[in-house]
Design a protein around this motif. Sequence first.
Motif, PDB file in Angstrom:
ATOM      1  N   THR A 180       0.835  -1.201   0.000  1.00 18.50           N
ATOM      2  CA  THR A 180       0.000   0.000   0.000  1.00 18.50           C
ATOM      3  C   THR A 180       0.870   1.252   0.000  1.00 18.50           C
ATOM      4  O   THR A 180       0.603   2.218  -0.726  1.00 18.50           O
ATOM      5  N   LEU A 181       1.930   1.229   0.821  1.00 23.40           N
ATOM      6  CA  LEU A 181       2.848   2.365   0.854  1.00 23.40           C
ATOM      7  C   LEU A 181       3.544   2.541  -0.494  1.00 23.40           C
ATOM      8  O   LEU A 181       3.715   3.669  -0.973  1.00 23.40           O
ATOM      9  N   GLU A 182       3.938   1.435  -1.107  1.00 25.55           N
ATOM     10  CA  GLU A 182       4.588   1.523  -2.420  1.00 25.55           C
ATOM     11  C   GLU A 182       3.650   2.144  -3.449  1.00 25.55           C
ATOM     12  O   GLU A 182       4.093   2.894  -4.338  1.00 25.55           O
ATOM     13  N   GLY A 183       2.366   1.876  -3.326  1.00 24.61           N
ATOM     14  CA  GLY A 183       1.394   2.484  -4.230  1.00 24.61           C
ATOM     15  C   GLY A 183       1.331   3.994  -4.051  1.00 24.61           C
ATOM     16  O   GLY A 183       1.206   4.744  -5.033  1.00 24.61           O
ATOM     17  N   ARG A 184       1.458   4.459  -2.839  1.00 32.84           N
ATOM     18  CA  ARG A 184       1.454   5.898  -2.579  1.00 32.84           C
ATOM     19  C   ARG A 184       2.719   6.550  -3.134  1.00 32.84           C
ATOM     20  O   ARG A 184       2.670   7.671  -3.645  1.00 32.84           O
ATOM     21  N   VAL A 185       3.839   5.843  -3.018  1.00 35.44           N
ATOM     22  CA  VAL A 185       5.085   6.367  -3.596  1.00 35.44           C
ATOM     23  C   VAL A 185       4.978   6.430  -5.114  1.00 35.44           C
ATOM     24  O   VAL A 185       5.423   7.393  -5.748  1.00 35.44           O
ATOM     25  N   ALA A 186       4.383   5.404  -5.703  1.00 37.23           N
ATOM     26  CA  ALA A 186       4.207   5.385  -7.156  1.00 37.23           C
ATOM     27  C   ALA A 186       3.331   6.542  -7.624  1.00 37.23           C
ATOM     28  O   ALA A 186       3.541   7.100  -8.710  1.00 37.23           O
ATOM     29  N   ALA A 187       2.360   6.922  -6.801  1.00 33.61           N
ATOM     30  CA  ALA A 187       1.494   8.047  -7.156  1.00 33.61           C
ATOM     31  C   ALA A 187       2.289   9.355  -7.162  1.00 33.61           C
ATOM     32  O   ALA A 187       2.063  10.228  -8.018  1.00 33.61           O
ATOM     33  N   ILE A 188       3.213   9.494  -6.232  1.00 34.55           N
ATOM     34  CA  ILE A 188       4.084  10.673  -6.230  1.00 34.55           C
ATOM     35  C   ILE A 188       4.927  10.700  -7.499  1.00 34.55           C
ATOM     36  O   ILE A 188       5.081  11.740  -8.150  1.00 34.55           O
ATOM     37  N   LYS A 189       5.466   9.534  -7.866  1.00 34.93           N
ATOM     38  CA  LYS A 189       6.289   9.450  -9.064  1.00 34.93           C
ATOM     39  C   LYS A 189       5.495   9.830 -10.306  1.00 34.93           C
ATOM     40  O   LYS A 189       6.003  10.538 -11.199  1.00 34.93           O
ATOM     41  N   ALA A 190       4.260   9.381 -10.369  1.00 31.53           N
ATOM     42  CA  ALA A 190       3.426   9.682 -11.537  1.00 31.53           C
ATOM     43  C   ALA A 190       3.188  11.183 -11.682  1.00 31.53           C
ATOM     44  O   ALA A 190       3.090  11.703 -12.792  1.00 31.53           O
ATOM     45  N   ALA A 191       3.120  11.877 -10.557  1.00 30.59           N
ATOM     46  CA  ALA A 191       2.815  13.306 -10.586  1.00 30.59           C
ATOM     47  C   ALA A 191       4.048  14.196 -10.583  1.00 30.59           C
ATOM     48  O   ALA A 191       3.990  15.333 -11.055  1.00 30.59           O
ATOM     49  N   HIS A 192       5.177  13.679 -10.071  1.00 33.66           N
ATOM     50  CA  HIS A 192       6.324  14.566  -9.829  1.00 33.66           C
ATOM     51  C   HIS A 192       7.665  14.008 -10.324  1.00 33.66           C
ATOM     52  O   HIS A 192       8.712  14.504  -9.904  1.00 33.66           O
ATOM     53  N   ALA A 193       7.638  13.005 -11.180  1.00 30.60           N
ATOM     54  CA  ALA A 193       8.899  12.430 -11.664  1.00 30.60           C
ATOM     55  C   ALA A 193       9.789  13.517 -12.269  1.00 30.60           C
ATOM     56  O   ALA A 193       9.330  14.333 -13.069  1.00 30.60           O
ATOM     57  N   GLY A 194      11.043  13.518 -11.849  1.00 32.44           N
ATOM     58  CA  GLY A 194      11.999  14.492 -12.351  1.00 32.44           C
ATOM     59  C   GLY A 194      12.099  15.764 -11.539  1.00 32.44           C
ATOM     60  O   GLY A 194      13.018  16.571 -11.757  1.00 32.44           O
ATOM     61  N   ASP A 195      11.176  15.983 -10.608  1.00 35.76           N
ATOM     62  CA  ASP A 195      11.263  17.162  -9.750  1.00 35.76           C
ATOM     63  C   ASP A 195      12.519  17.094  -8.884  1.00 35.76           C
ATOM     64  O   ASP A 195      12.904  16.014  -8.403  1.00 35.76           O
ATOM     65  N   GLY A 196      13.141  18.239  -8.661  1.00 31.90           N
ATOM     66  CA  GLY A 196      14.357  18.290  -7.875  1.00 31.90           C
ATOM     67  C   GLY A 196      14.078  18.512  -6.401  1.00 31.90           C
ATOM     68  O   GLY A 196      13.152  19.216  -6.020  1.00 31.90           O
ATOM     69  N   VAL A 197      14.882  17.885  -5.569  1.00 31.11           N
ATOM     70  CA  VAL A 197      14.834  18.087  -4.123  1.00 31.11           C
ATOM     71  C   VAL A 197      16.256  18.232  -3.612  1.00 31.11           C
ATOM     72  O   VAL A 197      17.223  17.858  -4.289  1.00 31.11           O
ATOM     73  N   ALA A 198      16.380  18.771  -2.407  1.00 26.48           N
ATOM     74  CA  ALA A 198      17.664  18.849  -1.727  1.00 26.48           C
ATOM     75  C   ALA A 198      17.599  18.010  -0.462  1.00 26.48           C
ATOM     76  O   ALA A 198      16.522  17.783   0.095  1.00 26.48           O
ATOM     77  N   ILE A 199      18.758  17.536  -0.003  1.00 29.58           N
ATOM     78  CA  ILE A 199      18.836  16.741   1.217  1.00 29.58           C
ATOM     79  C   ILE A 199      19.986  17.267   2.068  1.00 29.58           C
ATOM     80  O   ILE A 199      20.841  18.014   1.586  1.00 29.58           O
ATOM     81  N   THR A 200      19.995  16.879   3.329  1.00 33.72           N
ATOM     82  CA  THR A 200      21.171  17.161   4.152  1.00 33.72           C
ATOM     83  C   THR A 200      22.062  15.925   4.250  1.00 33.72           C
ATOM     84  O   THR A 200      23.282  16.041   4.294  1.00 33.72           O
ATOM     85  N   LEU A 251      13.188  20.518   0.712  1.00 37.28           N
ATOM     86  CA  LEU A 251      14.402  20.116   1.415  1.00 37.28           C
ATOM     87  C   LEU A 251      14.023  18.974   2.347  1.00 37.28           C
ATOM     88  O   LEU A 251      13.161  19.134   3.214  1.00 37.28           O
ATOM     89  N   VAL A 252      14.648  17.822   2.156  1.00 43.18           N
ATOM     90  CA  VAL A 252      14.397  16.673   3.023  1.00 43.18           C
ATOM     91  C   VAL A 252      15.547  16.618   4.023  1.00 43.18           C
ATOM     92  O   VAL A 252      16.692  16.360   3.661  1.00 43.18           O
ATOM     93  N   TYR A 253      15.226  16.861   5.264  1.00 44.97           N
ATOM     94  CA  TYR A 253      16.189  17.238   6.301  1.00 44.97           C
ATOM     95  C   TYR A 253      16.278  16.154   7.371  1.00 44.97           C
ATOM     96  O   TYR A 253      15.267  15.771   7.965  1.00 44.97           O
ATOM     97  N   ASN A 254      17.487  15.643   7.630  1.00 37.96           N
ATOM     98  CA  ASN A 254      17.666  14.678   8.709  1.00 37.96           C
ATOM     99  C   ASN A 254      17.659  15.423  10.034  1.00 37.96           C
ATOM    100  O   ASN A 254      18.631  16.051  10.415  1.00 37.96           O
ATOM    101  N   ALA A 255      16.532  15.351  10.738  1.00 40.55           N
ATOM    102  CA  ALA A 255      16.367  16.102  11.976  1.00 40.55           C
ATOM    103  C   ALA A 255      17.157  15.507  13.134  1.00 40.55           C
ATOM    104  O   ALA A 255      17.261  16.116  14.191  1.00 40.55           O
ATOM    105  N   GLN A 256      17.731  14.328  12.922  1.00 40.19           N
ATOM    106  CA  GLN A 256      18.392  13.631  14.024  1.00 40.19           C
ATOM    107  C   GLN A 256      19.875  13.978  14.144  1.00 40.19           C
ATOM    108  O   GLN A 256      20.475  13.708  15.179  1.00 40.19           O
ATOM    109  N   THR A 257      20.465  14.536  13.122  1.00 40.77           N
ATOM    110  CA  THR A 257      21.897  14.859  13.173  1.00 40.77           C
ATOM    111  C   THR A 257      22.127  16.265  12.636  1.00 40.77           C
ATOM    112  O   THR A 257      22.934  16.482  11.747  1.00 40.77           O
ATOM    113  N   SER A 258      21.403  17.227  13.187  1.00 44.78           N
ATOM    114  CA  SER A 258      21.546  18.603  12.716  1.00 44.78           C
ATOM    115  C   SER A 258      22.771  19.259  13.335  1.00 44.78           C
ATOM    116  O   SER A 258      23.272  18.841  14.375  1.00 44.78           O
TER     117      SER A 258
END
Length: 305
Positions: A180-200, A251-258
């Motif tokens: 079920t979770l994989e289906g939700r991820v696939a829905a994001i991909k269908a709508a936003h494939a190629g969109d850029g994000v940043a990470i820490t 921005l996808v941020y690792n809140a555990q090692t800031s």
Amino acid sequence: MFSAQRARVSGAGAVLAASALALGGCGSSSDAAEPGGASVSVVASTNVYGDIARQIGGREVKVTSFISDPAQDPHSFEAGTRNRLALSRAGVVIENGGGYDDFVGTLLKGAGSKAEVLNAVKVSGKTAPAGEELNEHVWYDLPSVALLADRISAALGRADPENAGTYSSNAAAFKAKLKTLEGRVAAIKAAHAGDGVAITEPVPVYLLEAAGLKNETPEEFSEAIEEGDDVPPRTLRDTLALLTGKKVKALVYNAQTSGPQTEQVEKAAKDAGVPVVPVTETLPAGQDYVSWMDGNIAALQKALS
């Protein structure tokens, strides 16, 4: 590798402070057995794997998770005598591997353990791309977690054949939730494939890749943060420019090692109106693995939308 450098075993007299913490029944440092006792003792390096084992084992397992505090940096874990004792009594041990929790192997050598040891990275089959380091955060890869669920079920069945059918059934139910979770991820991909994000840090990268998103962060930035080093000034400027120029959707941020530099990046994102999606490396209080990942996916979808 950062985790291999910073995860360490203390002297025999040291005791992990987090061993005394409990997290609302999901992957706590010493989950209480259900009434009637438990058939198998399971030790997990973090409450992420402890919770998965609990969902598959049910009332037949007693789970001890070494790292349970969401405010603790897992890489700076210091193991002690209570952890060694738990390992000596375990029938099944679950470690992440890939240099993330090397303290488990060190402790096993001195604990006289006869437990079956499951290494999540090895189970996943993940390897490092040519010229790159392995991303060991495989619990953010849902197919890898499904593979691990099967291996946990099989290991519990070997330790406790009488309840093997229960473990298999529970694993199947758990994997259905993952689908079920994989289906939700696939829905994001269908709508936003190629969109850029940043990470820490590369903690959520497997999830971001499954969602079809492109990590625009300079490799030198996330590598320095993961290694605990200062980010070179030019790399920091380039990273900040992604946010101030709104060149990424989130921005996808690792809140555990800031730290100061990741906090600077987080502030730049907020000031520019770029959504920030915090992630952690261990389960928050009151959540299990599925609800936690469901929340991460929902937060990502909201940020992109």
